[in-house]
Design an enzyme around this catalytic site. Structure first.
Site, PDB file in Angstrom:
ATOM      1  N   ILE A 105       0.817  -1.207   0.000  1.00 56.10           N
ATOM      2  CA  ILE A 105       0.000   0.000   0.000  1.00 56.10           C
ATOM      3  C   ILE A 105       0.861   1.272   0.000  1.00 56.10           C
ATOM      4  CG2 ILE A 105      -0.236   0.358   2.510  1.00 56.10           C
ATOM      5  CD1 ILE A 105      -3.290   0.556   2.020  1.00 56.10           C
TER       6      ILE A 105
ATOM      7  N   ASN B 137      11.392  -8.760   7.018  1.00 54.97           N
ATOM      8  CA  ASN B 137      11.698  -8.137   8.304  1.00 54.97           C
ATOM      9  C   ASN B 137      11.187  -9.048   9.408  1.00 54.97           C
ATOM     10  OD1 ASN B 137      12.811  -5.735   7.204  1.00 54.97           O
ATOM     11  ND2 ASN B 137      10.753  -5.007   6.763  1.00 54.97           N
TER      12      ASN B 137
ATOM     13  N   HIS C 260       5.708 -12.095   5.949  1.00 58.14           N
ATOM     14  CA  HIS C 260       5.587 -11.610   4.575  1.00 58.14           C
ATOM     15  C   HIS C 260       6.969 -11.408   3.994  1.00 58.14           C
ATOM     16  CE1 HIS C 260       5.316  -8.268   7.448  1.00 58.14           C
ATOM     17  NE2 HIS C 260       5.964  -7.521   6.581  1.00 58.14           N
TER      18      HIS C 260
ATOM     19  N   HIS D 255       8.878  -9.220   1.143  1.00 59.14           N
ATOM     20  CA  HIS D 255       8.780  -8.080   0.232  1.00 59.14           C
ATOM     21  C   HIS D 255       9.524  -8.438  -1.048  1.00 59.14           C
ATOM     22  CE1 HIS D 255       7.726  -4.918   3.371  1.00 59.14           C
ATOM     23  NE2 HIS D 255       8.203  -5.870   4.145  1.00 59.14           N
TER      24      HIS D 255
HETATM   25  P1  AMP Z   1       7.017  -4.792   7.540  1.00 55.86           P
HETATM   26  O1  AMP Z   1       7.617  -3.527   8.057  1.00 55.86           O
HETATM   27  O2  AMP Z   1       8.028  -5.716   6.957  1.00 55.86           O
HETATM   28  O3  AMP Z   1       6.127  -5.464   8.568  1.00 55.86           O
HETATM   29  O4  AMP Z   1       6.117  -4.359   6.305  1.00 55.86           O
HETATM   30  C1  AMP Z   1       4.745  -4.193   6.365  1.00 55.86           C
HETATM   31  C2  AMP Z   1       4.335  -3.662   5.026  1.00 55.86           C
HETATM   32  O5  AMP Z   1       2.946  -3.816   4.897  1.00 55.86           O
HETATM   33  C3  AMP Z   1       4.635  -2.172   4.808  1.00 55.86           C
HETATM   34  O6  AMP Z   1       5.484  -2.041   3.669  1.00 55.86           O
HETATM   35  C4  AMP Z   1       3.260  -1.556   4.603  1.00 55.86           C
HETATM   36  O7  AMP Z   1       3.257  -0.510   3.655  1.00 55.86           O
HETATM   37  C5  AMP Z   1       2.446  -2.748   4.130  1.00 55.86           C
HETATM   38  N1  AMP Z   1       1.019  -2.680   4.379  1.00 55.86           N
HETATM   39  C6  AMP Z   1       0.389  -2.374   5.527  1.00 55.86           C
HETATM   40  N2  AMP Z   1      -0.942  -2.461   5.372  1.00 55.86           N
HETATM   41  C7  AMP Z   1      -1.160  -2.846   4.092  1.00 55.86           C
HETATM   42  C8  AMP Z   1      -2.322  -3.124   3.323  1.00 55.86           C
HETATM   43  N3  AMP Z   1      -3.552  -3.005   3.829  1.00 55.86           N
HETATM   44  N4  AMP Z   1      -2.178  -3.489   2.032  1.00 55.86           N
HETATM   45  C9  AMP Z   1      -0.938  -3.609   1.502  1.00 55.86           C
HETATM   46  N5  AMP Z   1       0.193  -3.379   2.186  1.00 55.86           N
HETATM   47  C10 AMP Z   1       0.090  -2.992   3.458  1.00 55.86           C
END
Ligand code: AMP
Length: 127
Positions: free
Chosen positions: A34, A91, A104, A106
């Protein structure tokens, strides 16, 4: 750390909130981040309830591990990233800067991505 059923990616998996879906199979779902940090920034999540790489690597079944790894490769291929290359990142926990407590990966791509870690954010590294 116990799995939080109300984390945002759990809600996406349950279809309670929308996502910009890129790929889905039996084991994994991929959707665009997002808040993209690169021209292509896609997240791949396993469908099982795993907080991070820690519990996934320890507790996931061989089929779940294989399915998640294969899904990441399939997503990169679907995004057309294989020829020019891309970056994979997971992460984990506080020092890793993990914000969402559902594992997740990336996938970053679409341009040269620069150094592996941002410079200047680490005060001291003990070696
Ligand atoms: P992390 O810091 O590795 O936990 O990354 C979490 C990621 O999730 C971040 O890059 C956010 O921008 C992304 N994120 C959070 N909410 C959403 C959402 N609803 N849809 C898509 N990405 C999201």
């Amino acid at each position: 750390m116990a799995y939080d059923q109300n984390n945002i990616f759990a809600k996406i998996l349950r279809g309670e909130i929308p996502c910009d879906k890129v790929y889905e199979d039996e084991w994994a779902l991929a959707f665009n981040d997002i808040n993209p940090q690169a021209p292509i920034h896609t997240l791949v999540i396993p469908k099982g309830e795993y907080v991070s790489w820690d519990d996934f690597s320890a507790m996931a079944t061989p089929d779940e591990v294989l399915g998640f790894i294969r899904a990441i490769g399939n997503v990169a291929q679907k995004l057309g990233l294989n020829e020019d290359g891309y970056r994979l990142l997971a992460n984990i926990g506080a020092n890793g800067g993990q914000e969402v407590p559902h594992l997740h990966a990336h996938i970053f791509g679409g341009a040269p991505l620069g150094p592996m870690l941002a410079r200047g954010h680490i005060d001291k590294i003990d070696t």
